[in-house]
Design a protein around this motif. Structure first.
Motif, PDB file in Angstrom:
ATOM      1  N   UNK A   1     -23.938  16.614 -23.387  1.00 47.48           N
ATOM      2  CA  UNK A   1     -24.440  17.400 -22.251  1.00 47.48           C
ATOM      3  C   UNK A   1     -25.945  17.634 -22.326  1.00 47.48           C
ATOM      4  N   UNK A   2     -26.565  17.778 -21.148  1.00 44.11           N
ATOM      5  CA  UNK A   2     -27.988  18.111 -21.085  1.00 44.11           C
ATOM      6  C   UNK A   2     -28.263  19.490 -21.684  1.00 44.11           C
TER       7      UNK A   2
ATOM      8  N   UNK B   1     -20.145  25.926 -13.772  1.00 42.16           N
ATOM      9  CA  UNK B   1     -21.176  25.465 -14.687  1.00 42.16           C
ATOM     10  C   UNK B   1     -21.547  24.024 -14.364  1.00 42.16           C
ATOM     11  N   UNK B   2     -22.778  23.662 -14.698  1.00 44.40           N
ATOM     12  CA  UNK B   2     -23.218  22.286 -14.533  1.00 44.40           C
ATOM     13  C   UNK B   2     -22.533  21.411 -15.572  1.00 44.40           C
TER      14      UNK B   2
ATOM     15  N   UNK C   1     -20.220  12.698 -10.263  1.00 39.86           N
ATOM     16  CA  UNK C   1     -20.491  11.272 -10.193  1.00 39.86           C
ATOM     17  C   UNK C   1     -21.029  10.794 -11.534  1.00 39.86           C
ATOM     18  N   UNK C   2     -20.973   9.497 -11.723  1.00 40.34           N
ATOM     19  CA  UNK C   2     -21.572   8.919 -12.919  1.00 40.34           C
ATOM     20  C   UNK C   2     -22.049   7.508 -12.615  1.00 40.34           C
TER      21      UNK C   2
ATOM     22  N   UNK D   1     -23.799  11.262 -16.341  1.00 44.55           N
ATOM     23  CA  UNK D   1     -22.814  11.913 -15.475  1.00 44.55           C
ATOM     24  C   UNK D   1     -23.419  13.197 -14.932  1.00 44.55           C
ATOM     25  N   UNK D   2     -22.966  13.582 -13.724  1.00 39.72           N
ATOM     26  CA  UNK D   2     -23.519  14.762 -13.074  1.00 39.72           C
ATOM     27  C   UNK D   2     -22.440  15.378 -12.196  1.00 39.72           C
ATOM     28  N   UNK D   3     -22.143  16.661 -12.429  1.00 42.31           N
ATOM     29  CA  UNK D   3     -21.134  17.325 -11.622  1.00 42.31           C
ATOM     30  C   UNK D   3     -21.109  18.829 -11.864  1.00 42.31           C
TER      31      UNK D   3
END
Length: 159
Positions: free
Chosen positions: A65-66, A30-31, A137-138, A152-154
Motif C-alpha cells: 500500500x501507498x 479508506x483508500x 481499478x488496476x 491498484x487504486x480503489x
C-alpha cells in the motif's frame, strides 16, 4: 410537568437520533492504493480452434500500500482468459488477500481489451475485514513471461 421532565422529553429523543446516526455512519472508508507485483504460477493455454485460445490462470502477488502505516498483503488469484481470433480478449477470476496478522479479503476481477483499466470488487472478508465492501481499478504490465508489476487504486468500506 416540571422543567426537568420537559428537558428530558427534548434531550432523550435528540440524543437517540444523534447516537443512531453515528451507528448508521459507523462504516469507515479508506483508500486502497498501492503497488502490486505478481508471479504467474499457471498459464495453461489451449487452442480449440485457430486463433481462439482459452487459458487457466493462477498467480501469487504482493500488495504494497501507498500508506506506509497500512498492512501489506499477499494475494492468491485464479481465473480464466479467452483470446479471440480478432485480437480481442477478456479475463475474469477471483483472489484472496491475506494481510499481516491473518485477516483476509476476497475479491473478483475483470480484465480485457474492452476496458481501459482492469476492475476489482471486494466481496467478503474475515477479522477486521468481515463485511468489507469496495472496488477499484488496476493496471499492470508483463515484465517477463512469469512476472508482472503495476498499481491498484480503489476504496474500501469497513463496517
Amino acid at each position: 410537568m416540571t422543567n426537568t421532565l420537559k428537558r428530558l422529553f427534548l434531550v432523550v429523543p435528540a440524543l437517540s437520533l444523534a447516537l443512531g446516526a453515528d451507528m448508521v455512519n459507523a462504516a469507515k472508508t479508506i483508500d486502497d492504493n498501492g503497488t502490486i507485483a505478481c508471479m504467474v504460477d499457471k498459464w495453461d493455454e489451449k487452442e480449440p480452434e485457430k486463433g481462439h485460445k482459452l487459458v487457466d490462470y493462477a498467480s501469487r502477488c504482493v500488495l504494497i500500500p501507498d500508506d506506509v502505516a497500512a498492512k501489506k498483503a499477499t494475494e492468491v488469484c485464479t481465473g480464466k482468459f479467452e483470446y479471440q481470433p480478432d485480437g480481442s480478449w477478456k479475463g475474469t477470476g477471483s483472489c484472496t488477500d491475506t494481510y499481516q496478522g491473518g485477516d483476509t479479503t476476497s475479491l473478483t476481477w475483470e480484465e480485457g481489451s474492452h476496458l481501459k483499466e482492469s476492475t476489482y470488487t471486494k466481496t467478503s472478508g474475515t477479522g477486521k475485514y468481515q463485511g468489507v465492501k469496495g472496488s477499484g481499478t488496476y493496471t499492470y504490465e508483463n515484465l517477463t513471461d512469469t512476472l508482472t508489476g503495476g498499481r491498484y487504486k480503489g476504496k474500501l468500506e469497513l463496517p
